[in-house]
Design a protein around this motif. Sequence first.
Motif, PDB file in Angstrom:
ATOM      1  N   ASP A   1       0.811  -1.219   0.000  1.00  0.00           N
ATOM      2  CA  ASP A   1       0.000   0.000   0.000  1.00  0.00           C
ATOM      3  C   ASP A   1       0.846   1.272   0.000  1.00  0.00           C
ATOM      4  N   THR A   2       2.152   1.126  -0.192  1.00  0.00           N
ATOM      5  CA  THR A   2       3.042   2.287  -0.204  1.00  0.00           C
ATOM      6  C   THR A   2       3.082   2.895  -1.600  1.00  0.00           C
ATOM      7  N   PRO A   3       2.874   4.207  -1.754  1.00  0.00           N
ATOM      8  CA  PRO A   3       2.950   4.839  -3.079  1.00  0.00           C
ATOM      9  C   PRO A   3       4.328   4.638  -3.701  1.00  0.00           C
ATOM     10  N   PRO A   4       4.410   4.576  -5.031  1.00  0.00           N
ATOM     11  CA  PRO A   4       5.698   4.356  -5.705  1.00  0.00           C
ATOM     12  C   PRO A   4       6.790   5.322  -5.263  1.00  0.00           C
ATOM     13  N   LYS A   5       6.450   6.584  -5.078  1.00  0.00           N
ATOM     14  CA  LYS A   5       7.465   7.597  -4.742  1.00  0.00           C
ATOM     15  C   LYS A   5       8.061   7.385  -3.358  1.00  0.00           C
ATOM     16  N   ASP A   6       7.373   6.613  -2.514  1.00  0.00           N
ATOM     17  CA  ASP A   6       7.849   6.392  -1.152  1.00  0.00           C
ATOM     18  C   ASP A   6       8.507   5.022  -0.961  1.00  0.00           C
ATOM     19  N   ARG A   7       8.715   4.286  -2.041  1.00  0.00           N
ATOM     20  CA  ARG A   7       9.295   2.936  -1.913  1.00  0.00           C
ATOM     21  C   ARG A   7      10.821   2.939  -1.941  1.00  0.00           C
ATOM     22  N   ASP A   8      11.420   4.083  -2.191  1.00  0.00           N
ATOM     23  CA  ASP A   8      12.875   4.226  -2.210  1.00  0.00           C
ATOM     24  C   ASP A   8      13.520   3.277  -3.219  1.00  0.00           C
ATOM     25  N   ILE A   9      12.966   3.306  -4.427  1.00  0.00           N
ATOM     26  CA  ILE A   9      13.526   2.535  -5.531  1.00  0.00           C
ATOM     27  C   ILE A   9      13.758   3.480  -6.702  1.00  0.00           C
ATOM     28  N   ALA A  10      14.553   3.036  -7.663  1.00  0.00           N
ATOM     29  CA  ALA A  10      14.742   3.780  -8.915  1.00  0.00           C
ATOM     30  C   ALA A  10      14.647   2.793 -10.056  1.00  0.00           C
ATOM     31  N   MET A  11      13.967   3.177 -11.127  1.00  0.00           N
ATOM     32  CA  MET A  11      13.689   2.261 -12.225  1.00  0.00           C
ATOM     33  C   MET A  11      14.239   2.805 -13.534  1.00  0.00           C
ATOM     34  N   VAL A  12      14.893   1.928 -14.302  1.00  0.00           N
ATOM     35  CA  VAL A  12      15.396   2.265 -15.631  1.00  0.00           C
ATOM     36  C   VAL A  12      14.592   1.449 -16.638  1.00  0.00           C
TER      37      VAL A  12
END
Length: 370
Positions: A69-80
């Motif tokens: 239920d965590t929004p994408p911006k708060d998951r502390d990931i980076a995607m290429v």
Amino acid sequence: MAGVRFDKVYKKFGDFTALNNLDITVEDKEFLVLVGPSGCGKTTALRCLAGLEDVTSGDIFIGDNRVNDTPPKDRDIAMVFQSYALYPHMTVFDNMAFGLKLRGEKKEEINRRVNEAAKILGLEQLLKRRPRELSGGQRQRVAVGRAIVREPKVFLFDEPLSNLDAKLRVQTRTQISKLHQSLQTTFIYVTHDQTEAMTMASRIAVMNKGILQQLDTPQELYDHPANLFVAGFIGSPAMNFFDAKIRKADKDVVVEMNGLTLKIPKNRTEKFLPYDGKSIIFGIRPEDIHNPEFVPANINPATVEAKVDVVELMGNEVFLYLVTGNYNYVARVDPRTRFAIGDKVKLVFNMDNIHVFDPSKDAENPVAVR
């Protein structure tokens, strides 16, 4: 830094199950590659982890935190992504800095992170250029740099090399591997290219039809595939498969196929005794079929006659496309081989490296006999 865990994850689109009971634990700082054919669920798994898709059931953890239920911006990931998705009107510096500016980072911190990432990726001389002034490989490095500056816990790569030519793919693949060693961060990488998977991964998760087929190191997948799908997917050219039977003959155990009888080495017979008289799938990799003139020392050989259908000269090796009875198969032989199309030849199978698969429980994807 953090590991990642998929815990019994299902993802359905209507009646279609894209992920079926996915259980994967990615260790902290590991380089895990999800590999499989188009539609196998690998990109869906990545998108669920990124928060771009909601899971139907099950849980996803980043570190110790459940992130369903965590929004994408708060998951502390980076995607290429496969597409570079660069802003055409911005310079390389501004493209890399854009996300940091949105987060309200200070100018000094933005400059530090962008310049450090540019140094790692060899982009220092390109920071004032715009995307149209860059090659495909340079654009891909900018996209990677944009992810690096965020200093995330987990990096996600969705087929990032697909738009590059063959030479650039090799170069960028090497750069991403070095980047992982430098950053010491968890990398999860999606590709359909098994060569990328074998050369880059700490471990590989092989997927098909939304189901995890096998999760192991590259060498273990190659040497000990769990089933027919993994055996056929990992390795290039692919493993050869033959419909056959196991039979006990006096003190020996043999594989019978289309009039051929191949003796299984003594040190491997015990596990095949329960299959006496049963149908199996016999597998052998192209590199374990040899020209009799150049057979490696200390193997258990079996001689097979064949007709040469096609010859491919690769420089450092020769691919032979062969016909024996109703079987078509491939051999990867010594470059000194001088066979020609139409030749009737003898070949040597290395019986130490054979694979046997049991179709009795699952005819579509027989499991390996171990």
